[in-house]
Design a protein around this motif. Structure first.
Motif: not given
Ligand SMILES: NC(=O)c1ccc[n+]([C@@H]2O[C@H](COP(=O)([O-])OP(=O)(O)OC[C@H]3O[C@@H](n4cnc5c(N)ncnc54)[C@H](O)[C@@H]3O)[C@@H](O)[C@H]2O)c1
Length: 448
Positions: A386-399
């Motif tokens: 998702y994009v927050q304050d113009g920055q893309r934040v990616a989901s991390v794999p759940l390990s």
């Protein structure tokens, strides 16, 4: 496609008009304006019922996706969409001139709030303004966007009537029909959810009822568009107020050392007069956090304050802040500060098993947790980024490593396809705002 005939009814009376005949014999052509969570499933149902259906969509990308048979809405399967498109029953366009082909048009565009929590009906105004010059006589236009009582009559109707060919009640029929779709609900979808319909005249209600009966299982007519508009708001205010009630009780329960989840589960065994609502990190989605304020805004015109709405808004809006306080308290029990901690957030969608992040309380929680100096990573099986304050934040794999690396795991959405047992086994500390770890024992699990 031939343009529809547009006979005047002055010589025919309104009974048995061409519109009514086409609705009865199933030859009416339908239009949907706005192909989102509401509009695309609706258009698919119309087309499945055998009606040629045109979707009007301002987003070129969405129109292209529909025409390529690719669905971007979870409740619509791409193979079903592709089949309807290939059979010529459904197509999308950005050209509102094609409204001239349509006998009935449903408007399903967003109705958000402005930054100051005032109704923003600009999408609806834009859609109606684009449609109006192309609507031909003998057309029914319905509004499905959630809004305050009076919108259909006070805003939609005058815009359509600016087309000099159209005369309300004679050759232009207008109604409101609230959409109740619950994205991701496995039991109730567009087709089998009863549809309330209220016209701007009794004849408009009749025609709108015939329209929706063509492709939905059950239609519930009410006397006016305003009653239909308010019925939708009542449904969502009911949820908003009850969620606030249980959120407030959750905060009291924490002080009294009572498990709110156990309390709700016990109360819901009453077979009548009680409906369970659950606490959470705050309201999300395009409806419950927004719609009640459409009514409180309109009520001011009548010197009336809708205090239940204001109070529940206050309680629910405070929940993300309360969650952050609880997270700090939880870390404190491990002699840690939030500042400098690593927090793994599980779930950023506003509710379980969907990818919708609109108004998600996770954003508010994450923003504050970061502002207080923590490092935040998230995992969400439905939201890859998702994009927050113009920055893309990616989901991390759940390990296992990711869970072990976190000072605290913060569960904000209760998606079902997450390995919670693995999380419970490996996390140092968990704040569970959704009670997904109900069955897990241990001091390291803290419930809202
Ligand atoms: N999503 C839900 O669960 C839900 C449930 C019940 C009611 N509603 C109500 O239904 C309405 C639509 O919500 P949604 O969730 O489908 O929104 P959405 O954002 O998913 O879809 C709206 C679509 O309308 C398009 N659009 C915007 N302006 C347009 C215009 N002028 N002409 C043509 N297309 C236009 C957008 O590009 C988008 O594709 C809102 O009033 C909402 O409150 C939504």
């Amino acid at each position: 496609m031939a343009q529809k005939t547009s006979d005047s009814h002055e010589t025919q009376g309104t009974q048995g008009t061409p519109l009514e005949q086409k609705l009865r014999d199933g030859t009416a052509i339908f239009g949907v304006v706005g192909l989102g969570y509401v509009g695309l499933p609706l258009a698919v149902e119309m087309a499945k019922a055998g009606h040629t259906t045109i979707g009007f969509e301002v987003s070129a990308q969405r129109a292209q996706e529909v025409n390529a048979g690719r669905s971007y809405i979870g409740d619509v399967a791409s193979d079903e969409l592709a089949q309807l498109v290939s059979e010529g029953r459904l197509r999308a366009t950005r050209d509102f001139a094609d409204a001239a082909y349509c006998d009935c048009i449903a408007i399903c565009v967003p109705t958000p709030l402005s930054a100051t929590k005032e109704p923003d009906v600009s999408y609806m105004v834009d859609a109606a303004t684009a449609l109006a010059p192309h609507v031909t006589p003998d057309t029914l236009v319905t509004l499905e966007s959630t809004t305050y009582p009076g919108t259909t009559e006070e805003i939609l109707l005058p815009i359509l009537e600016a087309n000099a060919q159209l005369r309300h009640g004679d050759n232009l029929f207008v109604a409101f029909s609230p959409e109740r779709v619950d994205p991701g609900n496995p039991r109730f979808q567009t087709k089998n959810t009863p549809k309330v319909v209220g016209g701007t005249s009794p004849r408009c209600t009749e025609l709108a009822t015939l329209f929706y009966e063509r492709f939905l299982d059950q239609v519930v007519p009410v006397s006016t568009a305003r009653a239909a508009e308010l019925s939708k708001l009542l449904e969502n205010i009911f949820r908003c107020v009850n969620i606030a009630l249980v959120n407030e009780l959750a905060q009291l329960c924490e002080r009294m050392d009572i498990d709110i989840w156990e309390v709700v589960d016990a109360a819901k065994t009453k077979p009548f007069g009680f409906m369970p609502f659950y606490p959470g990190p705050g309201l999300g989605g395009h409806c419950i956090p927004i719609d009640p304020f459409y009514l409180s805004w309109k009520a001011r015109e009548y010197d009336f304050r809708t205090e239940f709405i204001e109070l529940s808004g206050k309680v629910n809006e405070n929940m993300p802040y309360y969650v952050v306080d609880r997270l700090m308290d939880a870390l404190n029990t491990h002699a840690k500060a939030l500042s400098g901690s690593r927090v793994l957030v599980l779930g950023v969608a506003y509710k379980a098993d969907i990818d919708d992040m609109r108004e998600s309380p996770a954003i508010k929680v994450i923003t504050q947790v970061k502002a207080k100096g923590a490092t935040v990573v998230f995992h969400d099986p439905f939201v890859s980024e998702y994009v927050q304050d113009g920055q893309r934040v990616a989901s991390v794999p759940l390990s296992v490593d990711e869970v072990r690396a976190a000072d605290a795991v913060l569960i904000l959405t209760g998606h079902t396809e997450v390995d919670y047992a693995m999380v419970a086994d490996n996390a140092a500390l968990i704040l569970d705002t959704r009670n997904v770890l109900k069955a897990v024992e241990g001091d390291h699990v803290i419930r809202l």
